[in-house]
Scaffold this active site. Structure first.
Site, PDB file in Angstrom:
ATOM      1  N   GLY A 134       0.834  -1.205   0.000  1.00 61.75           N
ATOM      2  CA  GLY A 134       0.000   0.000   0.000  1.00 61.75           C
ATOM      3  C   GLY A 134       0.861   1.244   0.000  1.00 61.75           C
ATOM      4  N   GLY A 189      -2.936   1.636  -0.446  1.00 57.29           N
ATOM      5  CA  GLY A 189      -3.780   1.447  -1.605  1.00 57.29           C
ATOM      6  C   GLY A 189      -5.079   2.216  -1.591  1.00 57.29           C
ATOM      7  CE  LYS A 199      -8.415   2.080   6.640  1.00 56.65           C
ATOM      8  NZ  LYS A 199      -8.183   1.397   7.934  1.00 56.65           N
ATOM      9  N   GLY A 220      -9.506   0.980  -3.832  1.00 58.47           N
ATOM     10  CA  GLY A 220      -9.179   2.262  -3.225  1.00 58.47           C
ATOM     11  C   GLY A 220     -10.217   2.787  -2.254  1.00 58.47           C
ATOM     12  NE  ARG A 242       0.838   2.590   7.483  1.00 58.27           N
ATOM     13  CZ  ARG A 242      -0.356   2.220   7.920  1.00 58.27           C
ATOM     14  NH1 ARG A 242      -0.498   1.047   8.512  1.00 58.27           N
ATOM     15  NH2 ARG A 242      -1.401   3.003   7.753  1.00 58.27           N
ATOM     16  CG  ASP A 301       0.949  -3.905   6.118  1.00 58.86           C
ATOM     17  OD1 ASP A 301       0.985  -5.028   6.661  1.00 58.86           O
ATOM     18  OD2 ASP A 301      -0.029  -3.485   5.475  1.00 58.86           O
ATOM     19  CG  ASN A 302      -1.794  -3.678   9.503  1.00 58.78           C
ATOM     20  OD1 ASN A 302      -1.783  -2.836   8.613  1.00 58.78           O
ATOM     21  ND2 ASN A 302      -2.505  -4.785   9.421  1.00 58.78           N
ATOM     22  CG  ASP A 354      -3.541   0.069   9.474  1.00 56.16           C
ATOM     23  OD1 ASP A 354      -4.206   0.988   8.983  1.00 56.16           O
ATOM     24  OD2 ASP A 354      -2.354  -0.134   9.188  1.00 56.16           O
TER      25      ASP A 354
END
Length: 480
Positions: free
Chosen positions: A86, A88, A109, A122, A179, A248-249, A258
């Site tokens: 992302g 994304g 977001k 998206g 992140r 990534d979180n 997230d």
């Protein structure tokens, strides 16, 4: 008052983003905003007075100084390298300059397709946007580091998930959205100089006291590890299951970020799996401390070009130290202990065993325990246990432990009730607000937000009760 924005990420980290504008939704409308947070940030009330469209909250307009970008990151999903992930569907609109000189990311977001959307559309849906707004604010008022929710925009844009839903946008605020996955992206692309640039950026803006210190990178990573340890300790003590702890979180600043298939424990089950896509139970409740360490090890790997391995390993030790220390402190507070004694863990584990065997409600058990009187063998908690003899034996030992401290009941109860919430965001409460909102009724969403602002206040309504049986069986997925 005029808001001021800067674009430090865009200006200082070239090749880590793509500049682009949000893609507005069809018939977008503002359905909720965080009035208290807006006041704290001196956001003019007029910005929320949108009668035609959704303004900046729906990505239709920008405020002066905003320079929107989509950040690129990669990561490990369920323990497997997944490559570029992302962002994304999220766009960093800008960074608000605060009075103390710090900044706050405004991140939209569900803002539309980006070059990093992969096979996605998206978009975010109303269901998941409401859940994230509720969860982030609930965690904030519980005192747990987290991103914040500023606004929700609903729309008539159809979005296909397991079923057809409608698109929505969430304005998410955080000191930083950096992140672990940002570092991984450039490490696996064999661009160590960009990994170092990310570290320099983090130190320069969030740990400026170390900028000119020779061992700045080690000190910084030690602090990342320690913050992560303290965060996980907070999750475990309040009974929070994140559900999808991919790298990534994971936040560099030790924030909860997230909110997807999260859940707060209802019945105490250490093996609780909140995410129905987690077939192996990797992210089950009692495995969160191990996963966080594994994720830190993945981050440490990206830093090997400029930090020695021995130093990284020593820094990783800070995670376990911080986790155990903070967890121990928090659990003693939950039990009403003001000192540490050698058998405290035995007493706690005996209680956990009783709770697991009986399916006791996690939050309600500790809240009811906070009303204990040292000299009284009676407790409303007793009636919640089937094996009352086992509870009585444990409760006698517990009261004996309380009497070893020269603390009166009132003071101890006050401490316990500051850390044992009466209200947590149970999935069924969130679902009730979602069901109403999807029918155009936002009253429950607004009221639930108000309730979650006072988690340590006793209530006699269903916001503080055990969930109905159907509420325990709600399945939550990564779909959002």
């Amino acid at each position: 008052m005029t808001l001021s924005f800067t674009a430090r990420w865009r200006d200082e980290l070239p090749a880590t983003y793509t500049a682009l504008l949000p893609t507005p939704l069809k018939n977008a409308r503002l359905i909720w905003y965080n009035d208290k947070l807006a006041q704290q940030l001196a956001i003019p009330a007029s910005l929320f007075d949108v009668t035609n469209g959704a303004g900046v909250w729906g990505g239709e307009t920008l405020l002066p100084g905003m320079s929107p970008v989509a950040q690129v990151c990669s990561g490990h999903q369920f323990g497997v390298w997944a490559g570029q992930l992302g962002d994304g569907r999220g766009i960093l609109l800008g960074e608000q300059l605060l009075a103390d000189g710090s900044t706050l990311d405004w991140h939209l977001k569900g803002a539309g397709l980006t070059p990093y959307s992969r096979m996605g559309d998206g978009r975010a849906v109303l269901r998941s946007t409401i859940r994230e707004s509720l969860a982030s604010e609930a965690m904030h008022y519980l005192g747990i580091p987290t991103t914040r929710a500023l606004s929700i925009v609903a729309s008539d844009t159809p979005v296909q998930r397991e079923t057809q839903e409608t698109g929505a946008m969430l304005m998410r605020l955080a000191q930083s959205h950096m992140r672990f996955g940002h570092f991984e992206h450039f490490y696996y692309r064999r661009e160590p100089e960009k990994v170092q640039q990310l570290a320099d950026f983090a130190i320069r803006h969030y740990w400026p006291q170390w900028q000119d210190v020779p061992e700045k990178y080690v000190l910084w990573f030690e602090e990342v590890a320690a913050r992560t340890g303290r965060l996980i300790a907070e999750w475990q003590t309040v009974g929070f299951s994140h559900g999808v702890m991919n790298t990534d979180n994971m936040s560099i600043l030790g924030l909860t970020i997230d909110y997807g298939p999260f859940g707060f424990l209802d019945d105490y089950d250490p093996g609780f799996i909140g995410n129905h896509s987690d077939h192996q139970g990797r992210y089950r409740f009692d495995n969160q401390p191990s996963v966080a360490l594994w994720n830190l090890q993945r981050l440490a790997q990206t830093l090997t070009p400029f930090i020695e391995i021995d130093a990284l390993n020593r820094a990783l030790d800070r995670y376990q130290d911080a986790l155990l220390t903070h967890y121990g402190q928090r659990m003693r507070q939950k039990l009403g202990f003001f000192t540490e004694q050698k058998d405290d863990n035995v007493l706690l584990n005996e209680l956990f065993s009783l709770m697991a065997r009986e399916g006791s409600d996690y939050s309600r058990t500790f809240r009811m325990l906070s009303h204990t009187e040292q000299q009284s063998a009676s407790s409303p908690l007793r009636d919640t246990f089937i094996d009352r003899a086992a509870f009585d034996a444990w409760f006698d030992r517990y009261r004996a432990r309380l009497r070893t401290e020269a603390v009166d009941d009132a003071l101890r109860q006050q401490q316990m009730q500051r850390v044992n919430p009466a209200v947590v965001l149970r999935n069924w409460l969130a679902q009730r607000a979602i069901d109403a909102a999807e029918q155009g009724d936002m009253a429950e969403l607004h009221w639930l937000h108000e309730v979650l602002r006072q988690p340590f206040t006793d209530r006699d309504d269903d916001y503080a009760s055990r969930p109905p049986e159907w509420g325990k069986r709600l399945e939550v997925s990564c779909s959002s």
